[in-house]
Design a protein around this motif. Structure first.
Motif, PDB file in Angstrom:
ATOM      1  N   MET A   1      21.332  46.009  -9.231  1.00 27.68           N
ATOM      2  CA  MET A   1      22.118  45.334 -10.374  1.00 27.68           C
ATOM      3  C   MET A   1      22.418  43.939 -10.009  1.00 27.68           C
ATOM      4  O   MET A   1      22.446  43.349 -10.899  1.00 27.68           O
ATOM      5  CB  MET A   1      23.374  46.426 -10.521  1.00 27.68           C
ATOM      6  CG  MET A   1      23.722  45.973 -11.972  1.00 27.68           C
ATOM      7  SD  MET A   1      22.953  46.003 -13.455  1.00 27.68           S
ATOM      8  CE  MET A   1      22.503  47.575 -13.793  1.00 27.68           C
ATOM      9  N   PRO A   2      23.091  43.716  -8.996  1.00 29.10           N
ATOM     10  CA  PRO A   2      23.348  42.188  -8.579  1.00 29.10           C
ATOM     11  C   PRO A   2      22.192  41.290  -8.974  1.00 29.10           C
ATOM     12  O   PRO A   2      22.410  40.232  -9.307  1.00 29.10           O
ATOM     13  CB  PRO A   2      23.916  42.255  -7.225  1.00 29.10           C
ATOM     14  CG  PRO A   2      24.426  43.621  -7.074  1.00 29.10           C
ATOM     15  CD  PRO A   2      23.398  44.401  -7.838  1.00 29.10           C
ATOM     16  N   THR A   3      21.049  41.653  -8.540  1.00 30.31           N
ATOM     17  CA  THR A   3      19.909  40.745  -8.713  1.00 30.31           C
ATOM     18  C   THR A   3      19.757  40.685  -9.953  1.00 30.31           C
ATOM     19  O   THR A   3      19.237  39.573 -10.766  1.00 30.31           O
ATOM     20  CB  THR A   3      18.500  41.276  -7.933  1.00 30.31           C
ATOM     21  OG1 THR A   3      19.255  41.538  -6.737  1.00 30.31           O
ATOM     22  CG2 THR A   3      17.845  40.464  -8.005  1.00 30.31           C
ATOM     23  N   LEU A   4      19.641  41.709 -10.834  1.00 36.80           N
ATOM     24  CA  LEU A   4      19.610  41.589 -12.292  1.00 36.80           C
ATOM     25  C   LEU A   4      20.325  40.953 -12.994  1.00 36.80           C
ATOM     26  O   LEU A   4      20.108  40.129 -14.041  1.00 36.80           O
ATOM     27  CB  LEU A   4      19.406  43.192 -12.970  1.00 36.80           C
ATOM     28  CG  LEU A   4      18.357  44.509 -12.459  1.00 36.80           C
ATOM     29  CD1 LEU A   4      18.769  45.609 -13.129  1.00 36.80           C
ATOM     30  CD2 LEU A   4      16.980  43.580 -12.962  1.00 36.80           C
TER      31      LEU A   4
ATOM     32  N   MET B   1      14.906  53.435  -7.468  1.00 32.67           N
ATOM     33  CA  MET B   1      14.107  52.605  -8.487  1.00 32.67           C
ATOM     34  C   MET B   1      14.170  51.103  -7.977  1.00 32.67           C
ATOM     35  O   MET B   1      13.057  50.498  -8.056  1.00 32.67           O
ATOM     36  CB  MET B   1      15.221  52.665  -9.683  1.00 32.67           C
ATOM     37  CG  MET B   1      14.549  51.535 -10.662  1.00 32.67           C
ATOM     38  SD  MET B   1      15.295  51.751 -12.181  1.00 32.67           S
ATOM     39  CE  MET B   1      14.354  50.666 -13.371  1.00 32.67           C
ATOM     40  N   SER B   2      15.042  50.368  -7.233  1.00 33.25           N
ATOM     41  CA  SER B   2      15.162  49.203  -6.881  1.00 33.25           C
ATOM     42  C   SER B   2      14.060  48.942  -5.841  1.00 33.25           C
ATOM     43  O   SER B   2      13.802  47.688  -5.658  1.00 33.25           O
ATOM     44  CB  SER B   2      16.502  48.972  -6.341  1.00 33.25           C
ATOM     45  OG  SER B   2      16.890  49.540  -5.270  1.00 33.25           O
ATOM     46  N   GLU B   3      13.640  49.858  -5.084  1.00 35.60           N
ATOM     47  CA  GLU B   3      12.839  49.484  -4.053  1.00 35.60           C
ATOM     48  C   GLU B   3      11.320  48.886  -4.527  1.00 35.60           C
ATOM     49  O   GLU B   3      10.545  48.230  -3.792  1.00 35.60           O
ATOM     50  CB  GLU B   3      12.367  51.001  -3.178  1.00 35.60           C
ATOM     51  CG  GLU B   3      13.330  51.440  -2.652  1.00 35.60           C
ATOM     52  CD  GLU B   3      13.335  52.928  -2.501  1.00 35.60           C
ATOM     53  OE1 GLU B   3      12.334  53.475  -2.472  1.00 35.60           O
ATOM     54  OE2 GLU B   3      14.373  53.527  -2.299  1.00 35.60           O
ATOM     55  N   HIS B   4      10.844  49.290  -5.812  1.00 31.58           N
ATOM     56  CA  HIS B   4       9.505  48.897  -6.396  1.00 31.58           C
ATOM     57  C   HIS B   4       9.557  47.970  -7.215  1.00 31.58           C
ATOM     58  O   HIS B   4       8.356  47.765  -8.128  1.00 31.58           O
ATOM     59  CB  HIS B   4       9.036  50.348  -6.931  1.00 31.58           C
ATOM     60  CG  HIS B   4       8.967  51.463  -5.744  1.00 31.58           C
ATOM     61  ND1 HIS B   4       8.343  51.357  -4.764  1.00 31.58           N
ATOM     62  CD2 HIS B   4       9.469  52.506  -5.622  1.00 31.58           C
ATOM     63  CE1 HIS B   4       8.329  52.107  -3.714  1.00 31.58           C
ATOM     64  NE2 HIS B   4       9.078  53.025  -4.724  1.00 31.58           N
TER      65      HIS B   4
ATOM     66  N   LEU C   1      14.786  46.784 -18.327  1.00 33.90           N
ATOM     67  CA  LEU C   1      15.038  47.093 -16.793  1.00 33.90           C
ATOM     68  C   LEU C   1      16.556  47.391 -16.633  1.00 33.90           C
ATOM     69  O   LEU C   1      16.852  48.420 -15.875  1.00 33.90           O
ATOM     70  CB  LEU C   1      14.600  45.949 -15.696  1.00 33.90           C
ATOM     71  CG  LEU C   1      14.472  46.265 -14.333  1.00 33.90           C
ATOM     72  CD1 LEU C   1      13.930  47.596 -14.210  1.00 33.90           C
ATOM     73  CD2 LEU C   1      14.040  44.953 -13.804  1.00 33.90           C
ATOM     74  N   TYR C   2      17.419  46.519 -17.016  1.00 31.23           N
ATOM     75  CA  TYR C   2      18.710  46.838 -16.977  1.00 31.23           C
ATOM     76  C   TYR C   2      19.202  48.185 -17.683  1.00 31.23           C
ATOM     77  O   TYR C   2      20.077  48.892 -17.069  1.00 31.23           O
ATOM     78  CB  TYR C   2      19.343  45.647 -17.762  1.00 31.23           C
ATOM     79  CG  TYR C   2      20.957  45.959 -17.962  1.00 31.23           C
ATOM     80  CD1 TYR C   2      22.027  46.095 -17.283  1.00 31.23           C
ATOM     81  CD2 TYR C   2      21.380  46.037 -19.548  1.00 31.23           C
ATOM     82  CE1 TYR C   2      23.206  46.402 -17.392  1.00 31.23           C
ATOM     83  CE2 TYR C   2      22.540  46.372 -19.771  1.00 31.23           C
ATOM     84  CZ  TYR C   2      23.801  46.652 -18.820  1.00 31.23           C
ATOM     85  OH  TYR C   2      24.791  46.732 -19.136  1.00 31.23           O
ATOM     86  N   VAL C   3      18.807  48.415 -18.912  1.00 36.18           N
ATOM     87  CA  VAL C   3      18.963  49.677 -19.403  1.00 36.18           C
ATOM     88  C   VAL C   3      18.657  50.764 -18.431  1.00 36.18           C
ATOM     89  O   VAL C   3      19.436  51.947 -18.544  1.00 36.18           O
ATOM     90  CB  VAL C   3      18.396  49.782 -20.811  1.00 36.18           C
ATOM     91  CG1 VAL C   3      18.571  51.027 -21.341  1.00 36.18           C
ATOM     92  CG2 VAL C   3      19.239  48.743 -21.627  1.00 36.18           C
ATOM     93  N   SER C   4      17.526  50.708 -17.825  1.00 34.84           N
ATOM     94  CA  SER C   4      17.063  51.862 -17.111  1.00 34.84           C
ATOM     95  C   SER C   4      17.588  51.926 -15.573  1.00 34.84           C
ATOM     96  O   SER C   4      17.266  52.733 -14.799  1.00 34.84           O
ATOM     97  CB  SER C   4      15.226  51.877 -17.300  1.00 34.84           C
ATOM     98  OG  SER C   4      15.072  50.976 -16.284  1.00 34.84           O
TER      99      SER C   4
END
Length: 114
Positions: free
Chosen positions: A30-33, A1-4, A19-22
Protein backbone atom coordinates in the motif's frame (compact mmCIF):
# COMPACT_ATOMS: atom_id res chain seq x y z
CA UNK A 1 -0.43 -10.22 -3.08
CA UNK A 2 2.42 -7.72 -2.81
CA UNK A 3 5.11 -10.28 -3.57
CA UNK A 4 4.26 -10.59 -7.25
CA UNK A 5 3.52 -7.01 -8.32
CA UNK A 6 5.88 -5.06 -10.56
CA UNK A 7 4.72 -1.44 -10.27
CA UNK A 8 6.94 -0.46 -13.19
CA UNK A 9 4.39 -2.23 -15.39
CA UNK A 10 1.56 -0.10 -13.96
CA UNK A 11 1.46 2.72 -16.49
CA UNK A 12 -2.11 4.02 -16.24
CA UNK A 13 -4.23 5.42 -13.44
CA UNK A 14 -6.84 2.77 -14.28
CA UNK A 15 -4.36 -0.04 -13.65
CA UNK A 16 -3.25 1.58 -10.39
CA UNK A 17 -6.81 2.13 -9.17
CA UNK A 18 -7.72 -1.49 -9.93
CA UNK A 19 -4.67 -2.64 -7.99
CA UNK A 20 -5.55 -0.31 -5.11
CA UNK A 21 -9.11 -1.65 -4.90
CA UNK A 22 -7.83 -5.24 -4.76
CA UNK A 23 -5.16 -4.51 -2.13
CA UNK A 24 -5.86 -4.61 1.59
CA UNK A 25 -5.09 -1.38 3.45
CA UNK A 26 -2.62 -3.25 5.66
CA UNK A 27 -0.76 -4.86 2.77
CA UNK A 28 2.92 -3.94 2.62
CA UNK A 29 2.35 -2.84 -1.00
CA UNK A 30 0.00 0.00 0.00
CA UNK A 31 2.69 2.65 0.73
CA UNK A 32 4.21 1.99 -2.70
CA UNK A 33 0.79 2.24 -4.33
CA UNK A 34 0.26 5.57 -2.57
CA UNK A 35 3.58 6.88 -3.92
CA UNK A 36 2.55 5.84 -7.43
CA UNK A 37 -0.83 7.54 -6.90
CA UNK A 38 0.92 10.73 -5.86
CA UNK A 39 2.98 10.59 -9.07
CA UNK A 40 -0.24 10.49 -11.08
CA UNK A 41 -1.71 13.33 -9.00
CA UNK A 42 1.42 15.38 -9.67
CA UNK A 43 0.94 14.84 -13.42
CA UNK A 44 -2.83 14.95 -13.87
CA UNK A 45 -2.46 16.06 -17.48
CA UNK A 46 -1.38 12.47 -18.16
CA UNK A 47 -4.71 11.18 -16.79
CA UNK A 48 -7.31 11.43 -19.53
CA UNK A 49 -10.36 9.92 -17.85
CA UNK A 50 -12.57 11.81 -15.39
CA UNK A 51 -13.34 8.68 -13.37
CA UNK A 52 -9.63 8.05 -12.91
CA UNK A 53 -8.95 11.62 -11.77
CA UNK A 54 -11.84 11.40 -9.33
CA UNK A 55 -10.73 7.98 -8.10
CA UNK A 56 -7.20 9.18 -7.40
CA UNK A 57 -8.50 12.20 -5.48
CA UNK A 58 -10.97 10.21 -3.42
CA UNK A 59 -8.26 7.67 -2.59
CA UNK A 60 -6.06 10.50 -1.32
CA UNK A 61 -8.94 11.96 0.68
CA UNK A 62 -9.65 8.54 2.20
CA UNK A 63 -6.00 8.17 3.15
CA UNK A 64 -6.23 11.54 4.93
CA UNK A 65 -9.45 10.53 6.73
CA UNK A 66 -11.54 13.07 4.83
CA UNK A 67 -15.09 11.94 4.14
CA UNK A 68 -16.74 13.41 1.03
CA UNK A 69 -20.10 13.63 2.85
CA UNK A 70 -21.90 13.76 -0.50
CA UNK A 71 -20.05 16.93 -1.52
CA UNK A 72 -18.49 17.87 -4.82
CA UNK A 73 -14.73 18.23 -4.92
CA UNK A 74 -15.09 22.02 -4.84
CA UNK A 75 -17.30 21.77 -1.76
CA UNK A 76 -14.77 19.49 -0.06
CA UNK A 77 -11.99 22.00 -0.77
CA UNK A 78 -14.17 24.81 0.62
CA UNK A 79 -14.94 22.79 3.76
CA UNK A 80 -11.26 22.01 4.30
CA UNK A 81 -10.44 25.69 3.79
CA UNK A 82 -13.06 26.65 6.38
CA UNK A 83 -11.56 24.13 8.84
CA UNK A 84 -8.11 25.65 8.31
CA UNK A 85 -9.49 29.17 8.85
CA UNK A 86 -11.35 28.16 12.01
CA UNK A 87 -8.28 26.45 13.45
CA UNK A 88 -5.88 29.11 12.12
CA UNK A 89 -3.77 26.37 10.49
CA UNK A 90 -2.64 25.20 7.08
CA UNK A 91 -3.32 21.53 7.78
CA UNK A 92 -5.26 21.02 4.58
CA UNK A 93 -3.56 23.42 2.18
CA UNK A 94 -1.83 20.66 0.19
CA UNK A 95 -5.07 18.69 -0.13
CA UNK A 96 -6.98 21.81 -1.14
CA UNK A 97 -4.39 22.61 -3.79
CA UNK A 98 -4.52 19.02 -5.10
CA UNK A 99 -8.31 19.13 -5.25
CA UNK A 100 -8.33 22.46 -7.12
CA UNK A 101 -5.87 21.09 -9.70
CA UNK A 102 -8.01 17.97 -10.09
CA UNK A 103 -11.16 20.07 -10.59
CA UNK A 104 -9.37 22.09 -13.29
CA UNK A 105 -8.27 18.83 -14.95
CA UNK A 106 -11.84 17.50 -14.81
CA UNK A 107 -13.05 20.70 -16.47
CA UNK A 108 -10.44 20.25 -19.22
CA UNK A 109 -11.51 16.64 -19.76
CA UNK A 110 -15.15 17.71 -20.00
CA UNK A 111 -14.31 20.40 -22.55
CA UNK A 112 -12.23 17.95 -24.59
CA UNK A 113 -15.26 15.65 -24.79
CA UNK A 114 -17.64 18.31 -26.14
Amino acid sequence: MSEHIDLQKVTTADELLRLYVSTDDNDSLMPTLCKKRDQFLDNLDDVSNAAEVTGLVHWSLRENNISPQGETLDEIADRLGDLDIEANTDNYSELIFMIKIAVARLDDIMLDNI
